[in-house]
Design an enzyme around this catalytic site. Structure first.
Site, short mmCIF file in Angstrom:
data_model
loop_
_atom_site.label_atom_id
_atom_site.label_comp_id
_atom_site.label_asym_id
_atom_site.label_seq_id
_atom_site.Cartn_x
_atom_site.Cartn_y
_atom_site.Cartn_z
N LYS A 16 0.81 -1.22 0.00
CA LYS A 16 0.00 0.00 0.00
C LYS A 16 0.85 1.27 0.00
O LYS A 16 0.47 2.26 -0.60
CB LYS A 16 -1.03 0.00 1.14
CG LYS A 16 -0.46 -0.11 2.53
CD LYS A 16 -1.59 -0.32 3.53
CE LYS A 16 -1.12 -0.74 4.89
NZ LYS A 16 0.26 -0.60 5.31
N ARG A 90 -6.00 2.48 11.79
CA ARG A 90 -5.69 1.08 12.06
C ARG A 90 -6.53 0.49 13.17
O ARG A 90 -6.40 -0.69 13.47
CB ARG A 90 -4.24 0.98 12.49
CG ARG A 90 -3.23 0.61 11.41
CD ARG A 90 -1.90 0.60 12.11
NE ARG A 90 -0.83 -0.13 11.52
CZ ARG A 90 -0.02 0.33 10.57
NH1 ARG A 90 -0.27 1.46 9.97
NH2 ARG A 90 1.02 -0.37 10.19
N ARG A 129 12.61 -6.78 2.32
CA ARG A 129 12.39 -5.35 2.08
C ARG A 129 13.56 -4.50 2.61
O ARG A 129 14.08 -4.73 3.70
CB ARG A 129 11.10 -4.92 2.77
CG ARG A 129 10.79 -3.45 2.61
CD ARG A 129 9.33 -3.17 2.82
NE ARG A 129 8.98 -3.02 4.24
CZ ARG A 129 7.80 -2.59 4.65
NH1 ARG A 129 6.84 -2.32 3.77
NH2 ARG A 129 7.54 -2.48 5.92
N ARG A 162 14.41 -2.15 8.07
CA ARG A 162 13.70 -1.63 9.24
C ARG A 162 13.73 -2.65 10.37
O ARG A 162 13.62 -3.84 10.13
CB ARG A 162 12.25 -1.31 8.86
CG ARG A 162 12.13 0.04 8.20
CD ARG A 162 10.80 0.23 7.52
NE ARG A 162 9.67 -0.20 8.33
CZ ARG A 162 8.40 -0.13 7.92
NH1 ARG A 162 8.12 0.37 6.74
NH2 ARG A 162 7.42 -0.54 8.69
N ARG A 173 3.24 -8.11 14.05
CA ARG A 173 2.51 -7.08 13.32
C ARG A 173 1.30 -7.68 12.62
O ARG A 173 0.24 -7.06 12.55
CB ARG A 173 3.43 -6.40 12.30
CG ARG A 173 4.39 -5.41 12.95
CD ARG A 173 5.57 -5.13 12.07
NE ARG A 173 5.25 -4.36 10.89
CZ ARG A 173 6.01 -4.33 9.79
NH1 ARG A 173 7.11 -5.06 9.73
NH2 ARG A 173 5.67 -3.60 8.78
P1 ADP Z 1 3.49 -1.32 7.83
O1 ADP Z 1 2.18 -0.94 7.20
O2 ADP Z 1 4.43 -1.92 6.86
O3 ADP Z 1 3.33 -2.05 9.12
P2 ADP Z 1 3.87 1.43 8.67
O4 ADP Z 1 4.98 2.26 8.17
O5 ADP Z 1 2.49 1.76 8.25
O6 ADP Z 1 4.28 -0.04 8.27
O7 ADP Z 1 3.89 1.41 10.28
C1 ADP Z 1 5.03 1.11 11.03
C2 ADP Z 1 4.72 1.17 12.52
O8 ADP Z 1 4.31 2.52 12.89
C3 ADP Z 1 3.56 0.30 13.00
O9 ADP Z 1 3.96 -1.03 13.25
C4 ADP Z 1 3.12 1.03 14.28
O10 ADP Z 1 4.02 0.77 15.36
C5 ADP Z 1 3.28 2.48 13.89
N1 ADP Z 1 2.04 3.02 13.30
C6 ADP Z 1 1.90 3.52 12.03
N2 ADP Z 1 0.64 3.93 11.81
C7 ADP Z 1 -0.04 3.67 12.95
C8 ADP Z 1 -1.40 3.86 13.34
N3 ADP Z 1 -2.31 4.38 12.50
N4 ADP Z 1 -1.75 3.49 14.59
C9 ADP Z 1 -0.85 2.96 15.45
N5 ADP Z 1 0.42 2.76 15.15
C10 ADP Z 1 0.85 3.11 13.91
#
Ligand code: ADP
Ligand code: ZN
Length: 217
Positions: A16, A90, A129, A162, A173
């Site tokens: 995404k 989320r 990745r 990462r 996750r």
């Molecule tokens: P991915 O979708 O690959 O897990 P993201 O870059 O979207 O990676 O998110 C990385 C981390 O940032 C998440 O695992 C969480 O810890 C935090 N995070 C990002 N967006 C949110 C959100 N909307 N609510 C809570 N935590 C978030």
């Protein structure tokens, strides 16, 4: 295309973020990734960064009130622009919080797009990745390797893995995604706003599908 607010949902690694970048570059959306925003805060060691670092590196969700504070600050600056929300909302409280702040701007979520991918594919993709430290561009050692190992094709920046892309953290996750984020799909589906795309189709086909959905909206 209309000035739509689109929410992109999907398991980690569903692609995404890549789609959001394409839609930003080719379709003029503002791309808003809460994950990118948090990684930036962490790198700059801001108060928010110190507060969220533990959560992000261990793959747990940042508490809703922190997320919504950061989002509200962003929305105050970007009111009225077509926006693509990537990795947000989320949880149900986040989805409700987004509805509230958009309603204040006489706006709403127009569409939620699920980019779906089975768990096993997620693990395969994420362990391969790599991301550029400088410009955040994403590479994949299997599907989209950089021309020179460890170096960003676009800006020459250093590629890194990462911390939350390690095998055990990916499993955590994924379970968080199933527990906390899948209810958000139901939330949008009840409002008739949910569309599903098969994330296994690959970057270009998925992009075609998304732009088709957006033009039809
Ligand atoms: P991915 O979708 O690959 O897990 P993201 O870059 O979207 O990676 O998110 C990385 C981390 O940032 C998440 O695992 C969480 O810890 C935090 N995070 C990002 N967006 C949110 C959100 N909307 N609510 C809570 N935590 C978030
Ligand atoms: Zn780069």
């Amino acid at each position: 295309m209309k000035a739509l607010n689109v929410v992109l949902i999907g398991p980690p690694g569903s692609g995404k973020g890549t789609q959001a970048e394409l839609l930003r570059d080719k379709n003029g959306f503002v791309h808003y990734s809460t994950g990118e925003v948090f990684r930036d805060h962490i790198a700059r060691k801001t108060p928010v960064g110190l507060q969220v670092e533990e959560y992000v590196t261990s793959g747990r969700l940042v508490p809703d009130d922190v997320v919504l504070r950061v989002v509200n600050a962003f929305m105050a600056e970007h009111a009225g622009k077509p926006t693509l929300f990537d990795g947000f909302p989320r949880t149900i409280p986040q989805a409700e919080g987004l509805d509230e702040v958009l309603a204040e701007q006489k706006s709403a979520v127009d569409m939620a797009v699920l980019v779906d991918l089975p768990d096993d594919d997620v693990v395969k993709r994420l362990t391969a990745r790599r991301q550029c430290r400088k410009c955040s561009k994403i590479f994949n050692l299997t599907f989209k390797p950089p021309k020179v190992a460890g170096v960003c094709d676009d800006c020459g920046g250093e590629l890194y893995q990462r911390k939350d892309d390690s095998d055990t953290v990916i499993r955590d996750r994924l379970s968080t995604y199933h527990k906390q984020t899948e209810p958000v799909l139901h939330y949008y589906s009840e409002q008739g706003k949910l569309k599903r795309i098969d994330g296994a189709l690959g970057r270009d086909r998925v992009y075609e599908e998304i732009t088709r959905l957006i033009s039809a909206a």
